[in-house]
Design an enzyme around this catalytic site. Structure first.
Site, PDB file in Angstrom:
ATOM      1  N   GLU A  69       0.836  -1.206   0.000  1.00 34.20           N
ATOM      2  CA  GLU A  69       0.000   0.000   0.000  1.00 34.20           C
ATOM      3  C   GLU A  69       0.870   1.255   0.000  1.00 34.20           C
ATOM      4  OE1 GLU A  69      -3.900  -0.153   1.970  1.00 34.20           O
ATOM      5  OE2 GLU A  69      -2.935  -1.572   3.317  1.00 34.20           O
ATOM      6  N   ARG A  91       5.132   2.825  -1.321  1.00 31.98           N
ATOM      7  CA  ARG A  91       5.951   2.924  -2.529  1.00 31.98           C
ATOM      8  C   ARG A  91       7.212   2.062  -2.454  1.00 31.98           C
ATOM      9  NH1 ARG A  91       4.581   7.902  -0.870  1.00 31.98           N
ATOM     10  NH2 ARG A  91       6.689   8.531  -0.348  1.00 31.98           N
ATOM     11  N   ALA A  93       1.795   2.342   8.240  1.00 29.52           N
ATOM     12  CA  ALA A  93       1.217   3.393   7.392  1.00 29.52           C
ATOM     13  C   ALA A  93       1.984   4.705   7.600  1.00 29.52           C
ATOM     14  CB  ALA A  93      -0.252   3.586   7.745  1.00 29.52           C
ATOM     15  N   LYS A 101      23.320   4.218  15.332  1.00 35.93           N
ATOM     16  CA  LYS A 101      22.712   4.832  14.154  1.00 35.93           C
ATOM     17  C   LYS A 101      21.874   3.786  13.413  1.00 35.93           C
ATOM     18  CE  LYS A 101      25.985   8.454  13.094  1.00 35.93           C
ATOM     19  NZ  LYS A 101      26.691   9.152  12.018  1.00 35.93           N
TER      20      LYS A 101
HETATM   21  C1  LIG Z   1       4.406   0.223  16.610  1.00 36.84           C
HETATM   22  C2  LIG Z   1       3.149  -0.591  16.823  1.00 36.84           C
HETATM   23  C3  LIG Z   1       3.310  -1.943  16.122  1.00 36.84           C
HETATM   24  C4  LIG Z   1       2.992  -0.819  18.303  1.00 36.84           C
HETATM   25  O1  LIG Z   1       1.877  -1.606  18.500  1.00 36.84           O
HETATM   26  P1  LIG Z   1       1.359  -2.012  19.935  1.00 36.84           P
HETATM   27  O2  LIG Z   1       1.069  -0.776  20.733  1.00 36.84           O
HETATM   28  O3  LIG Z   1       0.282  -3.000  19.747  1.00 36.84           O
HETATM   29  O4  LIG Z   1       2.618  -2.729  20.511  1.00 36.84           O
HETATM   30  P2  LIG Z   1       2.773  -3.437  21.859  1.00 36.84           P
HETATM   31  O5  LIG Z   1       3.941  -4.305  21.717  1.00 36.84           O
HETATM   32  O6  LIG Z   1       1.489  -4.012  22.287  1.00 36.84           O
HETATM   33  O7  LIG Z   1       3.101  -2.222  22.813  1.00 36.84           O
HETATM   34  C5  LIG Z   1       3.750  -2.432  24.036  1.00 36.84           C
HETATM   35  C6  LIG Z   1       3.664  -1.197  24.877  1.00 36.84           C
HETATM   36  O8  LIG Z   1       4.343  -0.125  24.173  1.00 36.84           O
HETATM   37  C7  LIG Z   1       3.498   1.005  24.147  1.00 36.84           C
HETATM   38  N1  LIG Z   1       3.774   1.761  22.958  1.00 36.84           N
HETATM   39  C8  LIG Z   1       3.530   1.412  21.675  1.00 36.84           C
HETATM   40  N2  LIG Z   1       3.933   2.374  20.869  1.00 36.84           N
HETATM   41  C9  LIG Z   1       4.477   3.350  21.630  1.00 36.84           C
HETATM   42  C10 LIG Z   1       5.077   4.608  21.382  1.00 36.84           C
HETATM   43  N3  LIG Z   1       5.224   5.081  20.176  1.00 36.84           N
HETATM   44  N4  LIG Z   1       5.527   5.339  22.416  1.00 36.84           N
HETATM   45  C11 LIG Z   1       5.395   4.898  23.666  1.00 36.84           C
HETATM   46  N5  LIG Z   1       4.844   3.709  23.955  1.00 36.84           N
HETATM   47  C12 LIG Z   1       4.383   2.954  22.978  1.00 36.84           C
HETATM   48  C13 LIG Z   1       2.104   0.428  24.159  1.00 36.84           C
HETATM   49  O9  LIG Z   1       1.170   1.385  24.589  1.00 36.84           O
HETATM   50  C14 LIG Z   1       2.274  -0.690  25.152  1.00 36.84           C
HETATM   51  O10 LIG Z   1       2.252  -0.147  26.423  1.00 36.84           O
HETATM   52  P3  LIG Z   1       1.697  -0.923  27.696  1.00 36.84           P
HETATM   53  O11 LIG Z   1       2.648  -2.030  27.893  1.00 36.84           O
HETATM   54  O12 LIG Z   1       1.722   0.115  28.751  1.00 36.84           O
HETATM   55  O13 LIG Z   1       0.323  -1.359  27.318  1.00 36.84           O
HETATM   56  C15 LIG Z   1       1.878   0.107  16.307  1.00 36.84           C
HETATM   57  O14 LIG Z   1       1.644   1.318  17.003  1.00 36.84           O
HETATM   58  C16 LIG Z   1       1.984   0.441  14.844  1.00 36.84           C
HETATM   59  O15 LIG Z   1       2.438   1.527  14.445  1.00 36.84           O
HETATM   60  N6  LIG Z   1       1.528  -0.462  13.966  1.00 36.84           N
HETATM   61  C17 LIG Z   1       1.559  -0.239  12.516  1.00 36.84           C
HETATM   62  C18 LIG Z   1       0.269  -0.668  11.894  1.00 36.84           C
HETATM   63  C19 LIG Z   1       0.175  -0.222  10.432  1.00 36.84           C
HETATM   64  O16 LIG Z   1       0.583   0.873  10.105  1.00 36.84           O
HETATM   65  N7  LIG Z   1      -0.370  -1.090   9.541  1.00 36.84           N
HETATM   66  C20 LIG Z   1      -0.485  -0.786   8.091  1.00 36.84           C
HETATM   67  C21 LIG Z   1      -1.869  -0.464   7.827  1.00 36.84           C
HETATM   68  S1  LIG Z   1      -2.008   0.269   6.211  1.00 36.84           S
HETATM   69  C22 LIG Z   1      -3.534   0.942   6.231  1.00 36.84           C
HETATM   70  O17 LIG Z   1      -4.299   0.786   7.148  1.00 36.84           O
HETATM   71  C23 LIG Z   1      -3.922   1.745   5.036  1.00 36.84           C
HETATM   72  C24 LIG Z   1      -4.503   3.029   5.470  1.00 36.84           C
HETATM   73  C25 LIG Z   1      -3.730   4.182   4.899  1.00 36.84           C
HETATM   74  O18 LIG Z   1      -3.659   4.303   3.663  1.00 36.84           O
HETATM   75  O19 LIG Z   1      -3.208   4.972   5.697  1.00 36.84           O
HETATM   76  O1  LIG Z   2      -7.017  -6.191  -0.764  1.00 32.49           O
HETATM   77  C1  LIG Z   2      -7.803  -5.396  -0.300  1.00 32.49           C
HETATM   78  O2  LIG Z   2      -8.933  -5.204  -0.750  1.00 32.49           O
HETATM   79  C2  LIG Z   2      -7.389  -4.583   0.848  1.00 32.49           C
HETATM   80  N1  LIG Z   2      -8.267  -3.943   1.470  1.00 32.49           N
HETATM   81  C3  LIG Z   2      -8.042  -3.213   2.633  1.00 32.49           C
HETATM   82  C4  LIG Z   2      -9.069  -2.144   2.686  1.00 32.49           C
HETATM   83  O3  LIG Z   2      -9.936  -2.143   1.826  1.00 32.49           O
HETATM   84  O4  LIG Z   2      -8.964  -1.322   3.554  1.00 32.49           O
HETATM   85  C5  LIG Z   2      -6.651  -2.702   2.744  1.00 32.49           C
HETATM   86  C6  LIG Z   2      -5.668  -3.761   2.431  1.00 32.49           C
HETATM   87  C7  LIG Z   2      -5.976  -4.545   1.220  1.00 32.49           C
END
Ligand SMILES: CC(C)(COP(=O)(O)OP(=O)(O)OC[C@H]1O[C@@H](n2cnc3c(N)ncnc32)[C@H](O)[C@@H]1OP(=O)(O)O)[C@@H](O)C(=O)NCCC(=O)NCCSC(=O)CCC(=O)O
Ligand SMILES: O=C(O)C1=N[C@H](C(=O)O)CCC1
Ligand SMILES: [Mg+2]
Length: 329
Positions: free
Chosen positions: A203, A205, A246, A290
């Site tokens: 999703e 680049r 994302a 780094k």
């Molecule tokens: C970095 C993570 C993976 C962290 O996830 P989690 O919080 O579940 O991790 P965890 O291991 O459970 O977290 C352990 C502990 O760390 C804390 N914690 C997590 N992130 C933190 C941060 N940045 N700063 C301080 N503390 C943090 C949590 O609150 C938790 O605290 P406690 O222990 O106190 O509870 C997430 O935030 C993330 O960014 N995920 C990426 C998802 C993503 O982008 N997917 C792609 C979708 S693409 C999409 O949707 C398309 C839409 C679009 O186009 O935009």
């Molecule tokens: O393959 C699809 O369709 C996807 N759909 C999701 C959506 O619609 O939000 C995003 C990821 C792929």
């Protein structure tokens, strides 16, 4: 046996009035360790071939091309052949000589009537519109829609790989290498000599030279730095079962089972704290490295600590799991 790698096939070229090759479509290619002495079969393009110019001012001619893929690119027919090899999954990204590709390819006006020369385009467009006027529907004029002006065309107009979904064909250039099970959503992008080595969700680049491993996800708006422009020299990649969140980005490689938090850009120079629970609890300063030192390492989660603002690397035991239903393509 030689260690040479040759590829060959018949292509159908669009050639403009000045003799420039605008593109070449190769329906089928073969590979071997020696140059073929002659084509094994006739070209099979039949009535698609025309030696005189059409309304675009373009001739369509069959070309038999054979190239040593380890030698620099000789001309446009050669460049198109190598781009097809990548998209046909006959050669993986970064394993062929692509020196000279931008010089060999002509800039082209890509339209719903195929490629046009840039020179005198407005007049050529007029010729095509006049030639079409009322042809099938009296009083109607078929417009020439310009899709792009670029050296590289859309992959799907030349190669349609099995087992993939692509939300928007404009986002994948010829020369992209997409493995079975890959889904490229509408805001994703895959450049030539780049792509996926297994089931992936794209999703964001994927820049020239970048490959993404099996089971990995490049989130919406995410960026992977390339090397063609901007001075970067590190060729980045993503390993297996990793997630680039994302709007996140990397100027380093990720190994297997890594995660970059949504919105975080990790560059080679980013100073990163190595997370250590005991040290943090005891108030002992965390070690700092780094980004380049963590490049390609497995099992790392990168976050920007929202309380301190520091970028941190935390150990992660397992990789991410993709949603299977989105990859049964
Ligand atoms: C970095 C993570 C993976 C962290 O996830 P989690 O919080 O579940 O991790 P965890 O291991 O459970 O977290 C352990 C502990 O760390 C804390 N914690 C997590 N992130 C933190 C941060 N940045 N700063 C301080 N503390 C943090 C949590 O609150 C938790 O605290 P406690 O222990 O106190 O509870 C997430 O935030 C993330 O960014 N995920 C990426 C998802 C993503 O982008 N997917 C792609 C979708 S693409 C999409 O949707 C398309 C839409 C679009 O186009 O935009
Ligand atoms: O393959 C699809 O369709 C996807 N759909 C999701 C959506 O619609 O939000 C995003 C990821 C792929
Ligand atoms: Mg969907």
């Amino acid at each position: 046996m030689t260690d040479e790698r040759w590829a060959w096939g018949w292509g159908l070229a669009n050639v403009d009035a000045a003799g420039n090759t605008l593109d070449v479509w190769y329906p089928k290619l073969e590979m071997g360790d020696a140059k073929p002495s002659a084509p094994a079969a006739a070209h099979g393009f039949g009535t698609l071939v025309h030696d005189g110019p059409d309304a675009r001012g373009v001739r369509r001619v069959p070309v038999f091309t054979a190239v040593d893929v380890d030698a620099p690119i000789a001309d446009a027919a050669d460049a198109y052949l190598r781009l097809h090899l990548l998209s046909m999954r006959l050669v993986r990204p970064n394993s062929m000589n692509l020196d000279g590709i931008f010089g060999a390819l002509n800039n082209v006006v890509w339209t719903n009537y195929g490629p046009f020369a840039v020179e005198d385009f407005a007049l050529r467009r007029l010729d095509v519109m006049n030639a079409n006027a009322g042809a099938a529907m009296p009083g109607m004029h078929a417009d020439v829609n310009v899709l792009a002006i670029d050296k590289f065309p859309r992959m799907l107009d030349y190669v349609v790989p099995s087992g993939v979904r692509i939300g928007d064909g404009d986002r994948v250039r010829l020369g992209a290498y997409l493995s079975e099970g890959t889904t490229v959503m509408h805001a994703g992008f895959v450049n030539f000599n780049a792509g996926t080595l297994g089931t992936c969700m794209i999703e964001g680049r994927v820049s020239q030279g970048v490959v993404v491993g099996d089971g990995s996800d490049v989130g919406g708006g995410a960026s992977i730095m390339g090397t063609l422009s901007g001075g970067g020299r590190l060729r980045n990649s993503i390993g297996e079962h990793s997630l680039l969140g994302a709007n996140a980005g990397i100027g380093i490689s990720l190994g297997d089972n890594c995660v970059v938090e949504a919105g975080l850009y990790v560059t080679a120079g980013t100073k990163i704290e190595l997370w250590d629970k005991e040290k943090a609890a005891a108030g002992v300063p965390l070690d700092v490295v780094k980004g380049a030192e963590l490049s390609g390492k497995d099992n790392v989660m990168f976050i920007r600590n929202s309380l301190t603002g520091a970028v941190q690397a935390r150990a992660r035991k397992t990789g991410i799991a993709l949603n299977d239903a989105l990859h049964k393509n």
